[in-house]
Design a protein around this motif. Sequence first.
Motif, short mmCIF file in Angstrom:
data_model
loop_
_atom_site.label_atom_id
_atom_site.label_comp_id
_atom_site.label_asym_id
_atom_site.label_seq_id
_atom_site.Cartn_x
_atom_site.Cartn_y
_atom_site.Cartn_z
N SER A 173 64.98 -52.20 -124.85
CA SER A 173 65.77 -51.59 -125.92
C SER A 173 65.40 -50.12 -126.09
O SER A 173 64.22 -49.80 -126.28
CB SER A 173 65.53 -52.31 -127.25
OG SER A 173 65.94 -53.65 -127.21
N THR A 174 66.38 -49.25 -126.01
CA THR A 174 66.19 -47.83 -126.32
C THR A 174 66.83 -47.57 -127.67
O THR A 174 68.04 -47.72 -127.82
CB THR A 174 66.82 -46.93 -125.24
OG1 THR A 174 66.14 -47.17 -124.00
CG2 THR A 174 66.68 -45.46 -125.62
N ARG A 182 65.19 -42.55 -128.88
CA ARG A 182 65.14 -42.46 -127.42
C ARG A 182 63.72 -42.26 -126.88
O ARG A 182 63.51 -41.71 -125.80
CB ARG A 182 66.05 -41.35 -126.89
CG ARG A 182 67.53 -41.61 -127.15
CD ARG A 182 68.40 -40.57 -126.47
NE ARG A 182 68.32 -40.66 -125.03
CZ ARG A 182 69.00 -41.50 -124.27
NH1 ARG A 182 69.84 -42.36 -124.85
NH2 ARG A 182 68.88 -41.50 -122.96
N THR A 183 62.70 -42.70 -127.65
CA THR A 183 61.34 -42.54 -127.15
C THR A 183 61.07 -43.43 -125.95
O THR A 183 60.28 -43.06 -125.07
CB THR A 183 60.31 -42.85 -128.26
OG1 THR A 183 60.60 -44.13 -128.81
CG2 THR A 183 60.35 -41.80 -129.35
N TYR A 184 61.71 -44.59 -125.89
CA TYR A 184 61.55 -45.44 -124.71
C TYR A 184 62.65 -45.15 -123.70
O TYR A 184 63.84 -45.24 -124.02
CB TYR A 184 61.57 -46.93 -125.06
CG TYR A 184 61.80 -47.79 -123.82
CD1 TYR A 184 60.80 -47.91 -122.86
CD2 TYR A 184 63.02 -48.40 -123.59
CE1 TYR A 184 61.01 -48.65 -121.70
CE2 TYR A 184 63.24 -49.16 -122.43
CZ TYR A 184 62.23 -49.27 -121.50
OH TYR A 184 62.45 -49.98 -120.35
N GLN A 185 62.22 -44.78 -122.51
CA GLN A 185 63.12 -44.65 -121.37
C GLN A 185 62.40 -45.20 -120.15
O GLN A 185 61.18 -45.24 -120.09
CB GLN A 185 63.49 -43.19 -121.11
CG GLN A 185 64.26 -42.51 -122.23
CD GLN A 185 64.52 -41.05 -121.92
OE1 GLN A 185 64.60 -40.64 -120.76
NE2 GLN A 185 64.63 -40.24 -122.95
N GLN A 243 69.60 -52.94 -126.74
CA GLN A 243 69.90 -52.52 -128.11
C GLN A 243 71.36 -52.80 -128.47
O GLN A 243 71.69 -52.97 -129.66
CB GLN A 243 69.57 -51.03 -128.31
CG GLN A 243 70.42 -50.06 -127.52
CD GLN A 243 69.94 -49.87 -126.10
OE1 GLN A 243 69.00 -50.51 -125.66
NE2 GLN A 243 70.58 -48.96 -125.37
N PRO A 288 68.08 -45.25 -120.02
CA PRO A 288 67.75 -46.04 -121.21
C PRO A 288 67.84 -47.53 -120.92
O PRO A 288 68.40 -47.95 -119.91
CB PRO A 288 68.83 -45.62 -122.21
CG PRO A 288 70.01 -45.32 -121.33
CD PRO A 288 69.44 -44.71 -120.07
N GLU A 347 60.14 -53.87 -122.49
CA GLU A 347 60.04 -52.48 -122.08
C GLU A 347 58.88 -52.27 -121.10
O GLU A 347 58.99 -51.52 -120.12
CB GLU A 347 59.85 -51.57 -123.30
CG GLU A 347 61.07 -51.47 -124.20
CD GLU A 347 61.28 -52.70 -125.07
OE1 GLU A 347 62.44 -53.12 -125.23
OE2 GLU A 347 60.27 -53.25 -125.57
#
Length: 264
Positions: free
Chosen positions: A208-209, A213-216, A226, A222, A6
């Motif tokens: 990986s999202t 959905r905190t990681y974008q 995942q 996204p 990420e």
Amino acid sequence: MPELPEVETTRRRLLPLLEGKRLLEVRHQDPLRYRHTERARERAVEGVGRRGKFLLLALSGGLEMVVHLGMTGGFRLEKTPHTRAEFLLEDGVLHFHDPRRFGRIWVVERGAYGEIPLLARLGPEPLSPEFRPEAFLQGLRRSRKPLKALLLDQTLAAGVGNIYADEALFRAGLSPFRLGREVSEAEALRLFQALREVLAEAVALGGSTLSDRTYQQPDGLPGGFQKRHAVYGRAGLPCPRCGAPIAKGVVAGRGTHHCPWCQR
């Protein structure tokens, strides 16, 4: 928490937005979390690098901005309700978004990481030529810790966290509860190769999202890895190899997913 894939994806997206640009100011209201940012004023961004889970922005005048995304931090092109800092550039604004406020920013002399001890002690980058199977085996063999805890430690391989430790151990067919000193040379090599494969695939797919959905990515897209998770976040679901239910335990205080049959 964003892990190597990420953070590397974020680095690649930030590169054309920051490299060669003049950073006019970093605006925020939290000098305890975002330290010495006034030193970055009117500096040019000479490069955007990464070390483990840290972003490293090389600034003119021998300075460096170190960014740790924490659990929920990331950059956005648009302001959000959780914007904590704003990077004012000569051609626009980049927003640091962090709902849970665990992200940190430091501006230091380049390479002077006294305030950031974890960064100073990181092991080799697992996708670099410096990551070698012989040293990896020796590091495992010297420890009485479980394999999962060793992968999370950051000294054997920088940037590995919960998701990719679980996925690599599954691919290698090794239990996360096995002690490092118990692995054979062949098992260590399997884990070494599985770790590199998993991380490379995840980088290629943008990380990986998860369901929160905190990681974008900075443009709001996204990640895609995942969809390939074999065990992480799949407790109770069938193992993609044998069909047995995926189990969830705890190693080093972290939720740990594995197949009790394939990873005996």
